[in-house]
Design an enzyme around this catalytic site. Structure first.
Site, PDB file in Angstrom:
ATOM      1  N   TRP A 190      37.774  45.957  41.437  1.00 21.44           N
ATOM      2  CA  TRP A 190      37.057  45.760  40.090  1.00 21.44           C
ATOM      3  C   TRP A 190      35.475  45.832  40.411  1.00 21.44           C
ATOM      4  O   TRP A 190      35.157  46.199  41.583  1.00 21.44           O
ATOM      5  CB  TRP A 190      37.190  44.163  40.161  1.00 21.44           C
ATOM      6  N   ASP A 200      38.071  46.440  48.335  1.00 25.98           N
ATOM      7  CA  ASP A 200      38.640  45.950  49.318  1.00 25.98           C
ATOM      8  C   ASP A 200      39.319  46.799  50.562  1.00 25.98           C
ATOM      9  O   ASP A 200      39.447  47.867  50.315  1.00 25.98           O
ATOM     10  CB  ASP A 200      39.994  44.982  48.657  1.00 25.98           C
ATOM     11  N   ASN A 242      37.616  39.201  39.878  1.00 27.34           N
ATOM     12  CA  ASN A 242      37.374  39.145  41.181  1.00 27.34           C
ATOM     13  C   ASN A 242      38.725  38.175  41.520  1.00 27.34           C
ATOM     14  O   ASN A 242      38.726  37.933  42.874  1.00 27.34           O
ATOM     15  CB  ASN A 242      36.298  38.742  41.796  1.00 27.34           C
ATOM     16  N   ASP A 243      39.885  37.777  40.850  1.00 29.06           N
ATOM     17  CA  ASP A 243      40.734  37.035  41.373  1.00 29.06           C
ATOM     18  C   ASP A 243      41.822  37.557  41.541  1.00 29.06           C
ATOM     19  O   ASP A 243      42.954  37.271  42.397  1.00 29.06           O
ATOM     20  CB  ASP A 243      41.256  36.040  40.097  1.00 29.06           C
ATOM     21  N   ASP A 255      34.124  38.197  45.405  1.00 25.76           N
ATOM     22  CA  ASP A 255      34.906  37.150  45.793  1.00 25.76           C
ATOM     23  C   ASP A 255      35.759  37.646  46.977  1.00 25.76           C
ATOM     24  O   ASP A 255      36.688  38.353  47.130  1.00 25.76           O
ATOM     25  CB  ASP A 255      35.914  36.585  44.721  1.00 25.76           C
TER      26      ASP A 255
END
Lengths: 457, 172
Positions: free
Chosen positions: B98, B117, B145-146, B73
């Protein structure tokens, strides 16, 4: 007259920049000075109007057309500087001359927002330093005037509104150099009337930065305390006292996430081992008593979604596979009830999904965004319908087909609520709940990623 | 395997809380088995231990339907000046993240994909991609992925996400 305003503006700037001190008193004095300057200039323009207007009128008559003519005129002898004045003179006599207007007026909003107003949370996913919260009248078709105001929120701020004070709250993160530098996490109190910050509480720089949820920032104990979910990745909750506007402390919640208010002075949090932990906060915030349920949900195959609704002291979690898990949060420990299916005959394949996929109205009905052909991995898919449930009787009572599928939804307060959705084009659609009728679309409001929608409380 | 899940999870949580942030990765263990002796255990079969040639991949690694992105995401770093496993210039890769378990259609194997990230600049804005196979709520953060995973980095500003193969997922 525009140039008159321009002149006043220039003088105002000169006056302001002439100030060595930027204290409120000085600014106030400067405003007074600007006002006086405006009056002087206005008088001078009036004094010169008669002769200047005669010239202008002659000019208009010569051209034979109705028009506005500019006439440059006059030294401002008193000030010792040269300036330009302008007079609108066409059709003199039939149109009233515009009066000079007051400078420095800032609008305010009512302390209690009307029931049809909504709060739109734009996470600004493409430029997260510039997130914002917008106040918009969802009942209006006037695309200009329905926008009431906004404030900023940085790096996916989280948001809550008070029902007992004229306050809105956000918790967000600032870096001293924008995208780098020293980090400050701050809980900010905004006045509903001015949308201006009226207080702040600096928090440990730990708050969770995640896609916004209702349960990152919550109020408990009759809104005396605010709770902020932290993730570093150690999970904890920061506690803010709203009366004294101070940070009280931090409670670790290892392996769990978010804060669901208990009826009393405490919260529950959902844990990765299929349990719920309840944290009871004593009169002294150091006095913490935690209780934990037995494992009761299948975190692997049918996990609880975080997107629960709270109705009274009950919390209802949708699950990945289309069940509703009720949890009683009235005591000092969460008590899970029997889960029941959202699906009836012919509903096979429909599942809950979305970002803010649930809502609740004042009558205690639960709303859930639903999509067909559900499967593993579709739990954030946009919903093409909203299903409405009477949770006490475990019955679906309505089914609203959406004009466009939606990722998020919100319900306004009152007996005849509106439903607002963030559709797949990331603009807002408005529906009437009772009839399911689509009313209007709210677009072009500067909210590029309106992830969360809240009815004004 | 429930008992193993439980032990691994409990152990990993203690490690995550008391020692390094990387220890958090050790918590993932539902379909894989630990193979290294290092602490914290990273329960994946490392590619370099299998020997032989790397399996081939097919598809456009800057397209959202690429096999590695099954639980991503965010903005694809390959569209942002980085690549599928590197960060764009001037950013910093988050050490914790994640993971997803994605099937490589070429060899039919499931791989553990670490979506580290890249941090320190604002959103890249190119190639936004969201897929949620195996994504789970934030109370299971290693699968969620939030979350903004720019944690343990100098800056929390999120720029883009990589999709790094860190091993194969072994059958239960």
């Amino acid at each position: 007259m525009q140039k008159l305003i321009y002149i006043v503006g220039v003088l105002a700037l000169i006056t302001l920049f002439g100030c060595s001190d930027d204290s409120r008193e000085t600014i106030s004095d400067a405003s007074d000075t600007v006002q006086r300057v405006a009056e002087v200039v206005s008088e001078e323009v009036s004094a010169n109007n008669s002769s200047v207007a005669e010239e202008a009128t002659e000019s208009v008559e010569n051209s034979g057309a109705e028009a506005v003519e500019e006439v440059a005129a006059a030294d401002m002898e008193n000030s010792g500087t040269e300036a330009v004045k302008e007079v609108a003179a066409a059709d003199k006599g039939s149109k009233a001359e515009l009066k000079p207007e007051q400078i420095g007026v800032v609008e305010t909003l009512p302390e209690q927002y009307p029931a049809e107003w909504i709060l739109i949370q734009d996470a600004a996913f493409f430029h997260m330093l510039d997130g914002r919260l917008l106040v918009v009248d969802a009942s209006s078709d006037d695309s200009a005037r329905r926008y009431k105001g906004m404030f900023n929120s940085s790096i996916i701020g989280q948001f809550a509104q008070s029902t007992t004070r004229p306050e809105l709250y956000s918790v967000d993160t600032y870096l001293s150099r924008g995208t780098r530098g020293e980090r400050t996490d701050v809980f900010t109190i905004y006045d509903k009337r001015t949308l201006a910050p009226v207080g702040e509480v600096v928090l440990p720089a730990k708050r969770s930065s995640n896609m916004p949820t209702i349960y990152n920032l919550q109020l408990v104990d009759d809104e005396k305390l605010a709770l902020v979910y932290n993730f570093t990745p150690a999970a904890s909750v920061s506690i803010v006292d709203l009366d004294s506007r101070t940070f009280l402390g931090e409670v670790p919640i290892p392996g769990c996430a978010l804060a669901y208010p208990m009826a009393g002075r405490g919260f529950s949090t959902v844990c990765g081992d299929g349990t719920i932990q309840t944290v009871n906060i004593g009169a002294n915030s150091d006095d913490i008593v935690s209780n934990r349920t037995d494992a009761f949900f299948d975190y692997e195959n049918d996990p609880l979604m975080e997107k629960a609704v709270q109705i009274g002291s009950m919390t209802y979690f949708p699950t990945f596979k289309g069940n509703i898990q009720p949890v009683d949060m009235s005591g000092d420990i969460a008590v899970p009830g029997e889960a029941w299916s959202m699906l009836g005959d012919g509903d096979e394949g429909w599942l809950p999904g979305g970002l803010q996929s649930t809502g609740v109205d004042d009558a205690g009905r639960m709303y859930v965004l639903m999509h067909p052909e559900g499967a593993e991995g579709t739990h954030k898919n946009p919903g093409s319908e909203v299903w409405v449930y009477d949770v006490e009787n475990q019955q679906r009572v309505d089914r609203i087909k959406l004009k466009l599928p939606a990722i998020s939804m919100g319900i306004t307060r009152g007996e005849d609520p509106l439903m607002v959705t963030t559709n797949i084009n990331l603009v807002i659609d408005v529906y009437k709940v009772k009839s399911g009728e689509y009313l209007r679309t709210i677009a072009d409001i500067g909210a590029e990623t309106p992830f969360m929608l809240h009815g004004a409380r | 395997m429930k008992w193993l899940d439980k032990i691994t999870e409990t152990r990993a949580r203690k490690v995550a809380q008391s020692t390094s942030r990387r220890g958090f990765l050790g918590k993932l263990a539902t379909v894989v088995v630990g193979t290294t002796a290092a602490v914290p255990l990273l329960p994946v079969a490392r590619a370099e231990q299998s020997g032989g040639q790397q399996p081939a991949e097919e598809g456009d690694p800057n397209s959202c339907d690429y096999w590695r992105f099954c639980a991503i995401d965010g903005f694809l770093c390959g569209c942002c000046g980085g690549s599928i496993n590197t960060c764009p210039p001037g950013t910093e890769m988050s050490p914790i993240t994640w993971i997803g378990t994605c099937e490589n259609p070429v060899d039919g194997r499931n791989y553990i994909i670490s979506y580290n990230d890249c941090c320190g600049k604002t959103s890249c804005g190119n190639c936004l991609c969201q897929r949620n196979e195996g994504d789970r709520p934030m109370y299971r953060p290693q699968l969620s992925n939030d979350l903004n995973w720019c944690l343990g980095t100098q800056s929390v500003a999120y720029n883009c996400s990589t999709a790094v193969v860190i091993g194969t997922a072994l059958d239960e």
